[in-house]
Design an enzyme around this catalytic site. Structure first.
Site, PDB file in Angstrom:
ATOM      1  CB  ALA A   1      35.457  47.142  39.618  1.00 31.74           C
TER       2      ALA A   1
ATOM      3  CG  ASN B   1      48.223  41.773  42.349  1.00 31.64           C
ATOM      4  OD1 ASN B   1      47.535  42.692  42.740  1.00 31.64           O
ATOM      5  ND2 ASN B   1      48.188  41.372  41.099  1.00 31.64           N
TER       6      ASN B   1
ATOM      7  N   GLY C   1      46.059  40.180  37.498  1.00 30.63           N
ATOM      8  CA  GLY C   1      44.986  41.116  37.207  1.00 30.63           C
ATOM      9  C   GLY C   1      45.022  41.576  35.766  1.00 30.63           C
TER      10      GLY C   1
ATOM     11  N   PRO D   1      40.344  40.010  41.562  1.00 28.02           N
ATOM     12  CG  PRO D   1      39.336  40.000  43.630  1.00 28.02           C
ATOM     13  CD  PRO D   1      40.664  39.879  42.980  1.00 28.02           C
TER      14      PRO D   1
ATOM     15  CD  GLN E   1      38.643  41.767  46.544  1.00 32.20           C
ATOM     16  OE1 GLN E   1      38.199  42.651  45.824  1.00 32.20           O
ATOM     17  NE2 GLN E   1      39.940  41.505  46.648  1.00 32.20           N
TER      18      GLN E   1
ATOM     19  CB  CYS F   1      40.260  49.729  46.415  1.00 36.90           C
ATOM     20  SG  CYS F   1      39.501  50.814  45.183  1.00 36.90           S
TER      21      CYS F   1
ATOM     22  CE  LYS G   1      45.230  42.406  45.020  1.00 32.65           C
ATOM     23  NZ  LYS G   1      44.579  42.459  43.698  1.00 32.65           N
TER      24      LYS G   1
END
Length: 385
Positions: free
Chosen positions: A26, A220, A244, A24, A85, A116, A158
């Site tokens: 933004a 990731n 990503g 995901p 998410q 984040c 995550k």
């Protein structure tokens, strides 16, 4: 790897034909971009095989049915599985949001964001700061799992390696999440203090995989090609990869990943003419989702990623970064030389990197990792941020 031994991934009830998840992002992984990625995978690899996750939405905003947040949960008519998410800091709100997803049939999979690193998030105790509070973290994961009991909707989590090098949390977070019923865990192999800078430490993915053995562990960080994904799985033993920044301006990357994990030859990267067609399709999908005015404004940030490495000329690049209508875009795309092959120097890292720095945290946040107090005001973050 041969065509007879494709690599697949199971996450709870979800059977994926390849171990690839779109991270995901933004303002990026909305229904337009996800649709484009899926279309590219079908066109170049014959089918869709991975998991495409919607951009993050805030649990409280979802429960309050804020119009902008509800718009972000839009899925395409053929999109399956639908993956959503949640950003969340409060067990009660988490339960309400997950129960709403179940009752309203909003998605087939719930991922939870504890990775984040953005200062406006961590300074309130959310995102990558929250797993430091082990008990609160566990209660939040448990709330989502409880809300989905009796359904086929798996919950995944995550997170990052930790706040900084002195405060690693990923091993505890993985153990706790799995113990509370998460169907898989994903690790971005950087600390919050690194943000997106430097190099992801894949050895931490290997450590998590050794530590968490009862659910899939996904890796990731720094996957910019199919070769990177294969290498990460080989070096760390992880069960799947989360991609990503590597797909920014390259929605066809998932076709390359799908082919590689199925033991097939990767499709040839697109020419500039083919990229122009993809840009036009992206613009059309964004216009359908947001309306032409906002859709074209949303497209602008993608232009530099799409044209990276191509000899497109500064005038066209500037004009495309200011484009306002589909008709104007068509005129600009028509000026590109369609025969130019995909440039070698367009490969490698892309997207934001930034600089490492101290993580903004609430006063006294590190004093008591057992504290279960909900961070004040952290659930008011806007969806997608």
């Amino acid at each position: 790897m041969t065509a007879t031994d494709p690599i697949a991934l199971r996450i709870g009830s979800l059977e994926l034909r390849s171990p690839v998840v779109l991270a995901p992002m933004a303002g990026v992984t909305n229904v337009a971009f996800r649709t484009l990625c899926r279309e590219q995978e079908i066109a170049r690899a014959g089918s869709t095989s991975g998991l495409y996750v919607c951009e993050m939405v805030t649990a409280r905003a979802l429960v309050e049915r804020q119009p902008a947040t509800m718009h972000m949960t839009t899925f395409g008519p053929t999109e399956s599985p639908r993956s959503l998410q949640l950003y969340t800091v409060d067990p009660d709100t988490t339960y309400a949001a997950a129960k709403m997803i179940v009752d309203d049939n909003l998605a087939d999979h719930i991922d939870m964001n504890f990775g984040c690193p953005v200062p406006k998030v961590t300074r309130k105790g959310g995102g990558a700061a929250l797993p430091y509070k082990r008990n609160l973290f566990g209660r939040i994961v448990a709330a989502a799992v409880k809300a989905t009991e009796g359904t086929d909707i798996p919950v995944t989590v995550k997170f990052r390696v930790g706040i900084d090098d002195e405060h690693h949390t990923h091993l505890d977070a993985g153990r706790i999440a799995a113990g509370e019923g998460a169907a898989a865990v994903a690790l971005h192999a950087r600390t919050a203090s690194q943000r997106y800078s430097g190099t992801a430490d894949w050895t931490q993915i290997a450590r998590l995989k050794e530590h968490v053995t009862d659910v899939p562990v996904l890796g990731n960080g720094d996957i910019f090609s199919a070769s990177d994904a294969v290498r990460m799985m080989a070096e760390t033993g992880c069960d799947g990869v989360v991609v990503g920044r590597g797909c920014l301006g390259r929605p066809w990357l998932f076709a390359e990943l799908s082919a590689r994990f199925a033991g097939r030859e990767e499709p040839t990267p697109p020419t500039l003419g083919e990229v122009a067609t993809i840009i036009r399709r992206h613009a059309e999908l964004l216009a359908d989702h947001h309306g032409e005015d906002k859709g074209l404004r949303e497209l602008r940030k993608h232009v530099a990623w799409y044209l990276r490495g191509f000899p497109a000329g500064s005038d066209i690049r500037v004009s495309m970064a200011l484009v306002k209508t589909l008709a104007e875009l068509d005129g600009l795309l028509g000026q590109l030389d369609p025969t130019i092959p995909f440039p070698k120097d367009a490969e490698g890292p892309r997207g934001r990197q930034g600089s490492p720095g101290a993580v903004s945290l609430p006063d006294g946040w590190l004093d008591d990792p057992e504290d279960i107090s909900v961070p004040a005001g952290a659930d008011l973050m806007h969806s997608g941020g």
